[in-house]
Design a protein around this motif. Structure first.
Motif, mmCIF file in Angstrom:
data_model
loop_
_atom_site.group_PDB
_atom_site.id
_atom_site.type_symbol
_atom_site.label_atom_id
_atom_site.label_comp_id
_atom_site.label_asym_id
_atom_site.label_seq_id
_atom_site.Cartn_x
_atom_site.Cartn_y
_atom_site.Cartn_z
ATOM 1 N N TRP A 118 0.814 -1.218 0.000
ATOM 2 C CA TRP A 118 0.000 0.000 0.000
ATOM 3 C C TRP A 118 0.845 1.265 0.000
ATOM 4 C CZ3 TRP A 118 -1.019 3.540 4.249
ATOM 5 C CH2 TRP A 118 -1.994 4.488 3.936
ATOM 6 N N ILE A 119 1.962 1.261 0.717
ATOM 7 C CA ILE A 119 2.764 2.477 0.783
ATOM 8 C C ILE A 119 3.872 2.504 -0.273
ATOM 9 C CG2 ILE A 119 2.285 2.889 3.218
ATOM 10 C CD1 ILE A 119 4.987 1.725 3.905
ATOM 11 N N LYS A 120 3.765 1.603 -1.263
ATOM 12 C CA LYS A 120 4.677 1.598 -2.416
ATOM 13 C C LYS A 120 6.143 1.498 -1.982
ATOM 14 C CE LYS A 120 1.053 2.348 -5.038
ATOM 15 N NZ LYS A 120 0.020 2.308 -4.016
ATOM 16 N N MET A 121 6.395 0.555 -1.065
ATOM 17 C CA MET A 121 7.719 0.415 -0.494
ATOM 18 C C MET A 121 8.431 -0.838 -0.994
ATOM 19 S SD MET A 121 8.603 0.133 3.574
ATOM 20 C CE MET A 121 7.510 -1.299 3.712
ATOM 21 N N VAL A 122 7.666 -1.906 -1.188
ATOM 22 C CA VAL A 122 8.244 -3.177 -1.632
ATOM 23 C C VAL A 122 7.404 -3.752 -2.779
ATOM 24 C CG1 VAL A 122 9.406 -3.809 0.513
ATOM 25 C CG2 VAL A 122 6.982 -4.335 0.231
ATOM 26 N N ARG A 123 8.046 -4.547 -3.628
ATOM 27 C CA ARG A 123 7.342 -5.109 -4.782
ATOM 28 C C ARG A 123 7.902 -6.490 -5.124
ATOM 29 N NH1 ARG A 123 7.547 -4.569 -10.735
ATOM 30 N NH2 ARG A 123 9.397 -3.237 -10.592
ATOM 31 N N GLY A 124 7.005 -7.450 -5.230
ATOM 32 C CA GLY A 124 7.379 -8.791 -5.662
ATOM 33 C C GLY A 124 7.021 -8.987 -7.121
ATOM 34 N N TYR A 125 7.176 -10.233 -7.598
ATOM 35 C CA TYR A 125 6.848 -10.494 -9.003
ATOM 36 C C TYR A 125 6.122 -11.833 -9.159
ATOM 37 C CZ TYR A 125 11.382 -12.949 -8.680
ATOM 38 O OH TYR A 125 12.434 -13.759 -8.289
ATOM 39 N N SER A 126 5.134 -12.040 -8.313
ATOM 40 C CA SER A 126 4.308 -13.242 -8.413
ATOM 41 C C SER A 126 3.592 -13.275 -9.759
ATOM 42 C CB SER A 126 3.272 -13.278 -7.293
ATOM 43 O OG SER A 126 2.405 -14.381 -7.441
ATOM 44 N N SER A 127 3.425 -14.478 -10.296
ATOM 45 C CA SER A 127 2.750 -14.624 -11.589
ATOM 46 C C SER A 127 1.359 -15.243 -11.459
ATOM 47 C CB SER A 127 3.604 -15.481 -12.530
ATOM 48 O OG SER A 127 3.867 -16.744 -11.952
ATOM 49 N N GLN A 137 -2.642 -12.846 1.530
ATOM 50 C CA GLN A 137 -2.886 -11.404 1.396
ATOM 51 C C GLN A 137 -4.349 -11.077 1.652
ATOM 52 O OE1 GLN A 137 -2.872 -8.621 -2.429
ATOM 53 N NE2 GLN A 137 -0.782 -9.056 -1.786
ATOM 54 N N GLY A 138 -4.561 -10.092 2.507
ATOM 55 C CA GLY A 138 -5.909 -9.606 2.778
ATOM 56 C C GLY A 138 -6.143 -8.301 2.047
ATOM 57 N N GLY A 139 -6.377 -7.231 2.803
ATOM 58 C CA GLY A 139 -6.609 -5.926 2.183
ATOM 59 C C GLY A 139 -5.337 -5.237 1.731
ATOM 60 N N ASN A 140 -4.184 -5.817 2.065
ATOM 61 C CA ASN A 140 -2.874 -5.283 1.660
ATOM 62 C C ASN A 140 -2.691 -3.845 2.144
ATOM 63 O OD1 ASN A 140 -0.330 -5.274 0.537
ATOM 64 N ND2 ASN A 140 -1.025 -4.967 -1.561
ATOM 65 N N THR A 141 -3.027 -3.610 3.422
ATOM 66 C CA THR A 141 -2.868 -2.275 4.001
ATOM 67 C C THR A 141 -1.712 -2.223 4.994
ATOM 68 O OG1 THR A 141 -4.467 -2.781 5.753
ATOM 69 C CG2 THR A 141 -5.319 -1.757 3.748
ATOM 70 N N GLY A 142 -0.903 -3.280 5.055
ATOM 71 C CA GLY A 142 0.196 -3.329 6.008
ATOM 72 C C GLY A 142 1.300 -2.338 5.691
#
Length: 501
Positions: free
Chosen positions: A72-81, A109-114
């Motif tokens: 949510w805070i645009k800090m980390v990003r994965g690459y799940s397919s 993953q729930g609301g992804n607000t962490g």
């Protein structure tokens, strides 16, 4: 004038508002983390998932996956397919059996607000979204409880309970999007823990699915059940590393008949602390929330989001909420408190209301701080707890430490009532040099004062190597042993909570 503005001079005023949003790099390219020995998703795996869920609930389109891969805070990003969207406990069980058999890592993953990178993949983990597990199973009026699936949105639960004269004991700024399962997984605290206690204390029972697909039924709606080990507590705060919570039962208090909110301006933190002490004494049983905000937090909400501040500028603001069953009684106590606070010179200015629209506007000053700071630039966010005397002292320490760095805002706000501080440091973009100035210094400072490096948002991905500042070696070894017992192959939310072995 706030401490931070004073340290930089008169010419500075929210210059991060004009900054460009940073490009989100892959987590693996930013942080020193190595992919575990897990299988790589292939067509055969996807076909097995489609046989369980049907093709419409197995997402593989890169455009659709993008939002699930970024926090949510645009800090980390994965690459799940792939994103899987089960609707039942049985479907979650079937999915995990496949993943465990083939050693596919899974990111629940729930609301992804962490705020600590716990709800998105670090590499290419299978994302298991609970968004379609959103059914309310039962509301029990007499004891006051709700049984529901883990994907129910917190605000939706509160709305449903209101029809029965009840409410959720948890209230968060992200209530419109966070899921109760994610709240359980992180043991979320929120705005009214002071009155209603922790989510852990209000969780009556739950159902969780272990890594091998075994369903562990710890469901219960009784307020008293003293039979053996309370296994449910292992899943509360475990952030999906021991099992995936699919159903929960929550104890729900009666909805207040009267609510009033006061916004108070004070000259320094010591006066804010005196305000809380007086409120705790004079308001006692009707005090439901006590929040602190510094001017470096409130300023961006007003300037960037256009929310109106009904008071003149103050270095600090204290929000006091009272709620009860007798409006005249509650108003009398609140008036007495405000007269005393103003008469003793503790509070410089203030306003209070019981009108819902005005209360909503005032709450926005507090609830939209994270949104305002994130609008422009990168924000280093820390959710910590400290003894009350030390609650705000970390902010001026960091302001001094970070002079001359890329930091442009150093601010603090949070739940003064329970000692939970939200520290925010804003810079134009992510900087490893700035991060090195903040960490581990901030965690060492907190640890020396008997605080906790995580008050309510968990450890996630970001804080695993700092767990040692809040837990002993023996405690961490025991956690690792539990992880191995529940998830021998380590497929559930790897790289999260526990230090990498």
């Amino acid at each position: 004038m706030s401490l931070f503005k004073a340290s930089l001079g008169v010419g500075f005023h929210w210059s991060c508002r004009a900054l460009q949003k940073p490009k989100i790099k892959l987590t693996k390219d930013v942080y020193p983390v190595k992919r575990g020995n897990f299988a790589v998703l292939n067509d055969s795996h996807v076909q097995q998932f489609e046989s369980i869920l049907g093709k419409e609930r197995v997402l593989t389109d890169p455009d659709e996956l993008d939002s699930y891969n970024v926090d949510w805070i645009k800090m980390v990003r994965g690459y799940s397919s792939v994103v899987l969207k089960p609707k039942t406990t049985e479907e979650v069980s079937a999915i995990l059996k496949v993943c465990n058999q083939h050693k596919l890592a899974v990111c629940p993953q729930g609301g992804n607000t962490g705020l600590v990178g716990g709800s998105v993949p670090v590499f290419d983990e299978v994302i298991l979204s609970t968004s379609l597990m959103n059914q309310i199973i039962k509301i029990n009026d007499i004891p006051g409880s709700i049984v529901c699936q883990a994907g129910c949105v917190l605000e939706a639960l509160d709305t449903a309970l209101a029809e029965h004269g009840l409410m959720m004991p948890l209230d968060l700024g992200a209530k419109g999007s966070c899921h109760i399962g994610g709240n359980i997984a992180t043991n979320a605290g929120g705005l009214r823990l002071l009155r209603y206690g922790s989510l852990q204390a209000n969780t009556l029972g739950l159902v969780a699915v272990k890594a091998d697909g075994e369903v562990l039924d710890c469901m219960n709606t009784l307020k008293k059940d003293n039979t053996g080990y309370h296994l449910k507590h292992l899943f509360i705060g475990s952030e999906g590393t021991l099992g995936i919570v699919t159903e929960v039962a929550i104890q729900c208090p009666p909805k207040p008949q009267s609510v009033s909110l006061a916004l108070l301006g004070v000259v320094d933190f010591e006066h804010a602390l005196r305000t809380f002490r007086l409120a705790r004494t004079m308001l006692s049983e009707i005090l439901s929330s006590c929040e602190l905000m510094d001017d470096n937090c409130v300023g961006p909400v007003v300037d960037t989001l256009g929310v109106r501040n009904p008071l003149a500028n103050h270095p600090f603001y204290v929000l006091i909420e009272v709620s009860g069953s007798n409006a005249s009684h509650d108003e009398e106590k609140l008036n007495a408190f405000l007269e005393s606070a103003m008469g003793e010179g503790i509070v410089s200015d203030g306003t209070y209301t019981n009108e819902p629209s005005r209360m909503q506007n005032i709450w926005q000053l507090r609830e939209r701080i994270a949104e305002a700071l994130l609008r422009n630039g990168f924000v280093y966010k820390y959710d910590v707890s400290l003894p009350h005397d030390d609650f705000y002292r970390l902010i001026p320490v960091l302001q001094e430490r970070l002079k001359g760095s890329e930091a442009q805002i150093v601010s603090g706000y949070g739940h003064l009532g329970d000692g939970n501080l939200h520290l925010n440091i804003c810079s134009p973009q992510f900087s490893s040099e700035l991060l090195a100035q903040i960490e581990p210094f901030v965690f060492e400072w907190i640890s020396k004062r008997g605080g906790s490096i995580s008050a309510e948002h968990g450890i996630g991905f970001k804080k695993t190597k700092f767990l040692k500042f809040s837990k002993s070696d023996a405690a961490i070894r025991t956690m690792l042993q539990l992880k191995h017992l529940f998830d021998p192959q380590g497929i559930l939310n790897p790289y999260k909570v526990l230090p990498l072995e």
